[in-house]
Design a protein around this motif. Structure first.
Motif, PDB file in Angstrom:
ATOM      1  N   VAL A   5       0.855  -1.191   0.000  1.00  0.00           N
ATOM      2  CA  VAL A   5       0.000   0.000   0.000  1.00  0.00           C
ATOM      3  C   VAL A   5       0.888   1.238   0.000  1.00  0.00           C
ATOM      4  CG1 VAL A   5      -1.799   1.273   1.228  1.00  0.00           C
ATOM      5  CG2 VAL A   5      -1.763  -1.230   1.308  1.00  0.00           C
ATOM      6  N   LEU A   6       0.520   2.234  -0.801  1.00  0.00           N
ATOM      7  CA  LEU A   6       1.227   3.514  -0.823  1.00  0.00           C
ATOM      8  C   LEU A   6       0.267   4.619  -0.399  1.00  0.00           C
ATOM      9  CD1 LEU A   6       3.658   5.321  -1.540  1.00  0.00           C
ATOM     10  CD2 LEU A   6       2.802   5.394  -3.896  1.00  0.00           C
ATOM     11  N   ILE A   7       0.665   5.393   0.609  1.00  0.00           N
ATOM     12  CA  ILE A   7      -0.138   6.527   1.075  1.00  0.00           C
ATOM     13  C   ILE A   7       0.622   7.809   0.764  1.00  0.00           C
ATOM     14  CG2 ILE A   7      -1.175   7.682   3.065  1.00  0.00           C
ATOM     15  CD1 ILE A   7      -1.484   4.946   4.371  1.00  0.00           C
ATOM     16  N   LEU A  47      10.415   2.215  -7.941  1.00  0.00           N
ATOM     17  CA  LEU A  47      11.004   1.018  -7.341  1.00  0.00           C
ATOM     18  C   LEU A  47      10.073  -0.182  -7.461  1.00  0.00           C
ATOM     19  CD1 LEU A  47      12.563   2.477  -4.056  1.00  0.00           C
ATOM     20  CD2 LEU A  47      13.759   1.816  -6.149  1.00  0.00           C
ATOM     21  N   ALA A  48       8.768   0.109  -7.594  1.00  0.00           N
ATOM     22  CA  ALA A  48       7.777  -0.970  -7.667  1.00  0.00           C
ATOM     23  C   ALA A  48       7.301  -1.206  -9.102  1.00  0.00           C
ATOM     24  CB  ALA A  48       6.589  -0.639  -6.766  1.00  0.00           C
ATOM     25  N   GLY A  49       8.171  -0.981 -10.072  1.00  0.00           N
ATOM     26  CA  GLY A  49       7.833  -1.329 -11.446  1.00  0.00           C
ATOM     27  C   GLY A  49       7.536  -0.176 -12.365  1.00  0.00           C
ATOM     28  N   GLY A  50       7.618   1.052 -11.886  1.00  0.00           N
ATOM     29  CA  GLY A  50       7.350   2.205 -12.745  1.00  0.00           C
ATOM     30  C   GLY A  50       5.872   2.456 -12.952  1.00  0.00           C
ATOM     31  N   GLY A  51       5.565   3.442 -13.776  1.00  0.00           N
ATOM     32  CA  GLY A  51       4.184   3.876 -13.966  1.00  0.00           C
ATOM     33  C   GLY A  51       3.253   2.832 -14.534  1.00  0.00           C
ATOM     34  N   GLY A  53       3.772  -0.548 -13.874  1.00  0.00           N
ATOM     35  CA  GLY A  53       3.876  -1.745 -13.056  1.00  0.00           C
ATOM     36  C   GLY A  53       4.449  -2.902 -13.856  1.00  0.00           C
ATOM     37  N   LEU A  54       5.685  -2.778 -14.268  1.00  0.00           N
ATOM     38  CA  LEU A  54       6.314  -3.741 -15.169  1.00  0.00           C
ATOM     39  C   LEU A  54       6.198  -5.173 -14.665  1.00  0.00           C
ATOM     40  CD1 LEU A  54       9.569  -1.765 -16.078  1.00  0.00           C
ATOM     41  CD2 LEU A  54       7.461  -1.962 -17.403  1.00  0.00           C
ATOM     42  N   HIS A  55       6.049  -6.089 -15.602  1.00  0.00           N
ATOM     43  CA  HIS A  55       5.914  -7.505 -15.267  1.00  0.00           C
ATOM     44  C   HIS A  55       7.134  -7.980 -14.481  1.00  0.00           C
ATOM     45  CE1 HIS A  55       4.660 -11.669 -15.659  1.00  0.00           C
ATOM     46  NE2 HIS A  55       5.882 -11.980 -16.076  1.00  0.00           N
ATOM     47  N   GLY A  56       6.866  -8.724 -13.429  1.00  0.00           N
ATOM     48  CA  GLY A  56       7.954  -9.264 -12.627  1.00  0.00           C
ATOM     49  C   GLY A  56       8.253  -8.422 -11.408  1.00  0.00           C
ATOM     50  N   ALA A  57       7.791  -7.156 -11.414  1.00  0.00           N
ATOM     51  CA  ALA A  57       7.999  -6.301 -10.251  1.00  0.00           C
ATOM     52  C   ALA A  57       6.898  -6.591  -9.224  1.00  0.00           C
ATOM     53  CB  ALA A  57       7.961  -4.837 -10.668  1.00  0.00           C
ATOM     54  N   ASP A  58       7.055  -6.044  -8.056  1.00  0.00           N
ATOM     55  CA  ASP A  58       6.057  -6.211  -6.995  1.00  0.00           C
ATOM     56  C   ASP A  58       5.340  -4.873  -6.806  1.00  0.00           C
ATOM     57  OD1 ASP A  58       4.553  -7.090  -4.896  1.00  0.00           O
ATOM     58  OD2 ASP A  58       6.162  -6.931  -3.416  1.00  0.00           O
ATOM     59  N   PRO A  59       4.304  -4.615  -7.608  1.00  0.00           N
ATOM     60  CA  PRO A  59       3.651  -3.292  -7.576  1.00  0.00           C
ATOM     61  C   PRO A  59       2.766  -3.104  -6.350  1.00  0.00           C
ATOM     62  CG  PRO A  59       2.449  -4.750  -9.033  1.00  0.00           C
ATOM     63  CD  PRO A  59       3.663  -5.518  -8.584  1.00  0.00           C
ATOM     64  N   PHE A  60       2.454  -1.851  -6.102  1.00  0.00           N
ATOM     65  CA  PHE A  60       1.476  -1.538  -5.058  1.00  0.00           C
ATOM     66  C   PHE A  60       0.101  -1.999  -5.521  1.00  0.00           C
ATOM     67  CE2 PHE A  60       4.804   1.691  -4.343  1.00  0.00           C
ATOM     68  CZ  PHE A  60       5.050   1.461  -2.996  1.00  0.00           C
ATOM     69  N   LYS A  61      -0.700  -2.484  -4.595  1.00  0.00           N
ATOM     70  CA  LYS A  61      -2.057  -2.910  -4.913  1.00  0.00           C
ATOM     71  C   LYS A  61      -3.094  -1.853  -4.557  1.00  0.00           C
ATOM     72  CE  LYS A  61      -0.828  -6.942  -6.377  1.00  0.00           C
ATOM     73  NZ  LYS A  61      -0.885  -7.230  -7.828  1.00  0.00           N
ATOM     74  N   LEU A  62      -2.709  -0.944  -3.671  1.00  0.00           N
ATOM     75  CA  LEU A  62      -3.625   0.088  -3.204  1.00  0.00           C
ATOM     76  C   LEU A  62      -2.842   1.384  -3.022  1.00  0.00           C
ATOM     77  CD1 LEU A  62      -6.576   0.584  -2.227  1.00  0.00           C
ATOM     78  CD2 LEU A  62      -5.819  -0.075   0.057  1.00  0.00           C
ATOM     79  N   HIS A  83      -2.426   3.612 -15.949  1.00  0.00           N
ATOM     80  CA  HIS A  83      -2.343   2.207 -16.346  1.00  0.00           C
ATOM     81  C   HIS A  83      -1.664   1.340 -15.289  1.00  0.00           C
ATOM     82  CE1 HIS A  83      -3.777   3.414 -20.255  1.00  0.00           C
ATOM     83  NE2 HIS A  83      -2.774   4.264 -20.393  1.00  0.00           N
ATOM     84  N   TYR A  84      -1.416   1.911 -14.128  1.00  0.00           N
ATOM     85  CA  TYR A  84      -0.754   1.160 -13.060  1.00  0.00           C
ATOM     86  C   TYR A  84      -1.745   0.168 -12.456  1.00  0.00           C
ATOM     87  CZ  TYR A  84       2.485   0.358  -9.186  1.00  0.00           C
ATOM     88  OH  TYR A  84       3.358  -0.199  -8.289  1.00  0.00           O
ATOM     89  N   PRO A  85      -1.348  -1.096 -12.245  1.00  0.00           N
ATOM     90  CA  PRO A  85      -2.266  -2.138 -11.764  1.00  0.00           C
ATOM     91  C   PRO A  85      -2.561  -2.047 -10.277  1.00  0.00           C
ATOM     92  CG  PRO A  85      -0.071  -3.044 -11.962  1.00  0.00           C
ATOM     93  CD  PRO A  85       0.012  -1.628 -12.494  1.00  0.00           C
ATOM     94  N   ALA A  86      -3.192  -0.966  -9.871  1.00  0.00           N
ATOM     95  CA  ALA A  86      -3.535  -0.777  -8.459  1.00  0.00           C
ATOM     96  C   ALA A  86      -4.881  -0.069  -8.362  1.00  0.00           C
ATOM     97  CB  ALA A  86      -2.450   0.045  -7.755  1.00  0.00           C
TER      98      ALA A  86
END
Length: 244
Positions: A5-7, A47-51, A53-62, A83-86
């Protein structure tokens, strides 16, 4: 694996409050990252995959985004993360159309008011699990009224023989300056400034060195003078009047 989660919020008190809301809302293990400005937020996103959410990275979900930040507007971040998967949720004090609709157009999946009670925010966030958008009750009502009004305007335009291309035109109502006797005192302006930044009554009392009930009296006077019923309305109107 923990849910990331990113706040994005410049007020540390509000950040802590939102973190508590998040932890109460979900049974999953949460890893919460806090950012006080856009620069820090962009760094964490990179750090979490860029704008994207690049494949293989661990993106923010919320992702929670305040609209007014020290180095820019939260709308810029929302647009960059379209387009970020969150699930991206605006958390703000502003409940007016000028903030609400641009946020939705920039890709916000939800819109919550920080002044809502803890229990209300938890209830709204839990809707995510059910596939529903988290919307503060006041925002849900505003959206409903907006689309009802739009439908009524469309019907009136058709009855008047207007073409669909012309459409109804809404014009903002100019704000008049407050009468001399209704202007806020220096103390009231200070209280309003803290309210706009998300501080609670007890926190404002501590910051100003006065009793909490004195702060409460100031707030009642502010609401009466500005003819509003919530801190969000007061903050918006005061900003338009140049009071804070």
């Amino acid at each position: 694996m923990a849910v990331k989660v990113l706040i994005v919020e410049d007020n540390p008190v509000a950040r802590g409050f939102l973190a508590r809301v998040v932890r109460e809302s979900f049974s999953d293990t949460m890893t919460i990252t806090e950012a006080g400005d856009l620069e820090a937020a962009r760094h964490h996103v990179q750090l979490a995959g860029g704008g994207d959410g690049l494949h293989g990275a661990d993106p923010f979900k919320l992702i929670f985004v305040d609209l007014e930040l020290p180095d820019g507007n939260g709308l810029d971040l929302l647009s960059a993360l379209r387009h970020y998967p969150a699930t991206k949720i605006v958390t703000t004090l502003y409940s007016d159309d000028d903030h609400l609709f641009p946020a939705l157009q920039c890709g916000a999946d939800g819109y919550l008011l920080k002044e809502d009670r803890f229990e209300v925010l938890v209830e709204e966030l839990q809707k995510i699990v059910r596939g529903q958008p988290p919307l503060s009750p006041a925002i849900a009502r505003r959206l409903l009224l907006h689309f009802r009004a739009g439908a009524a305007d469309g019907a009136s335009a058709a009855a008047a023989g207007l073409t669909a291309a012309s459409g109804p035109v809404s014009r903002p109502v100019p704000l008049e300056a407050l009468p001399e006797h209704e202007r806020l005192t220096p103390r009231e302006t200070e209280v309003l400034t803290y309210l706009s930044k998300g501080f609670t009554i007890k926190e404002i009392a501590s910051l100003m060195g006065i009793k909490w009930f004195t702060v409460n009296d100031h707030i009642k006077s502010i609401y009466r003078k500005l003819d509003v019923s919530s801190r969000a309305e007061a903050a918006v109107l005061a900003t338009k009047h140049g009071l804070v």
